[in-house]
Design an enzyme around this catalytic site. Structure first.
Site, short mmCIF file in Angstrom:
data_model
loop_
_atom_site.label_atom_id
_atom_site.label_comp_id
_atom_site.label_asym_id
_atom_site.label_seq_id
_atom_site.Cartn_x
_atom_site.Cartn_y
_atom_site.Cartn_z
N LYS A 118 0.84 -1.21 0.00
CA LYS A 118 0.00 0.00 0.00
C LYS A 118 0.87 1.25 0.00
CE LYS A 118 -3.88 -2.40 2.06
NZ LYS A 118 -4.52 -2.92 3.26
N GLN B 170 -4.87 -1.80 9.45
CA GLN B 170 -4.77 -3.11 8.80
C GLN B 170 -5.41 -4.19 9.68
OE1 GLN B 170 -3.58 -3.56 5.68
NE2 GLN B 170 -3.98 -5.75 5.78
N ASP C 2 -11.26 2.53 3.95
CA ASP C 2 -11.64 1.12 3.83
C ASP C 2 -13.16 0.98 3.65
OD1 ASP C 2 -9.69 -0.90 3.89
OD2 ASP C 2 -9.24 -0.48 6.00
N1 GUN Z 1 -6.76 -6.98 5.65
C1 GUN Z 1 -7.02 -7.69 4.53
N2 GUN Z 1 -7.69 -6.93 3.64
C2 GUN Z 1 -7.85 -5.70 4.21
C3 GUN Z 1 -8.45 -4.49 3.78
O1 GUN Z 1 -9.00 -4.35 2.68
N3 GUN Z 1 -8.38 -3.46 4.66
C4 GUN Z 1 -7.81 -3.58 5.89
N4 GUN Z 1 -7.81 -2.52 6.69
N5 GUN Z 1 -7.24 -4.69 6.32
C5 GUN Z 1 -7.27 -5.75 5.48
#
Ligand code: GUN
Length: 291
Positions: free
Chosen positions: A54, A98, A121
């Site tokens: 990311k 996350q 998100d």
């Molecule tokens: N862990 C796995 N996929 C995601 C996601 O799309 N967002 C977040 N915050 N954590 C994740």
């Protein structure tokens, strides 16, 4: 005839080019670029990889990023204080915590603490509500938004199509159903209690698999000519290879199918960049309204 692959890498790079272009225009006017804060708690290796990718993607499109890495034993209050600080920080447009968080932390409580306007998100109940309402005004979760964008860019007709979603998670299944209803599909959501699942999935023109089980969808569950979107990212112990929720043998039945990897995965991160830019633009518009 085997299915044509839906190339998620190609469409995600289109989206990233669009975001990169818009960010460059913003910077040209003398404004600062959007900024994403990523919070990682603990040392889960898969999460660390996601967070790094990311950050890299932010740099690639011109979005600035900050990483906040907290130890696995961190108090929930400490994490909530950090989120408060990021909520108040005028230089931060998006906040992503996350998942998964360590067991002693109430993950839903943490997602609720993020200011809805910075919730890139799309997990905050306010944004979930807007997604369920089919509103354009919020931030939709990146993975299901990426599925719909993939279908749109591939030119798959969604209006009137029978769409079956397998999985009812708040992160993928439910919002995927809402987003497909918005596209005027006729949507059925299946889950672990669904009776005669194969009979239901065989009715799908568009099948979205978000179960989290390797090769769960088998050819007998697929209608000839169906379009399959495979959301699965399943790892097997001792191997770096990832597997989807759909048995690759389904390629023989489907007309089009997303691969794993290279399908929905790259779209998720592209939609995150898009959400970050949207959060930035919404905040600037709000500032102007408040002036
Ligand atoms: N862990 C796995 N996929 C995601 C996601 O799309 N967002 C977040 N915050 N954590 C994740």
């Amino acid at each position: 005839m085997p299915a044509k692959i839906i190339d998620g890498k190609f469409y995600s790079s289109q989206i990233l080019d669009e975001v990169r272009g818009e960010v460059a225009e913003i910077v040209k006017t003398g404004e600062r670029p959007p900024c994403l804060a990523v919070v990682l708690v603990g040392e889960d290796p898969a999460s660390a990889i996601y967070v790094n990718s990311k950050k890299k993607m932010c740099a690639d499109v011109g979005i600035t990023s900050r990483a906040h890495i907290l130890p696995a034993q961190v108090w929930e209050e400490t994490l909530l204080l950090l989120i408060d600080k990021l909520n108040e920080d005028g230089e931060v447009d998006g906040i992503l915590v996350q998942s998964p968080l360590p067991g002693h932390i109430d993950e839903d409580g943490v997602f609720k603490a993020i200011a809805p306007g910075k919730d890139v998100d799309g997990f905050h109940p306010y944004n979930s509500g807007l997604t369920a309402m089919g509103s354009d005004g919020g931030l939709a979760p990146c993975t299901p938004a990426g599925c719909v964008e993939l279908l749109r860019r591939e030119g798959i007709p969604m209006a009137g199509a029978n769409c079956v979603v397998i999985g009812r998670s708040n992160i993928v299944g439910r919002p995927a159903a809402s987003l497909m209803i918005k596209e005027s599909a006729t949507v059925t959501v299946c889950h672990s209690k669904t009776k005669d699942l194969a009979a239901v999935t065989r009715g799908a023109d568009i099948l979205i698999a978000a179960i989290g089980k390797k090769n769960f969808v088998t050819p007998d569950m697929v209608k000839d000519g169906a379009v399959i979107v495979d959301v699965g990212i399943n790892r097997t112990e001792g191997s770096k290879k990832i597997y989807g929720d759909v048995d690759p043998a389904c390629m023989e039945k489907a007309s089009r199918m997303t691969p794993v990897p290279g399908g929905v995965g790259p779209m998720t991160i592209a939609m995150l960049m898009k959400n970050c830019l949207s959060a930035y633009k919404m905040a600037r518009e709000k500032e102007k309204e408040d002036e």
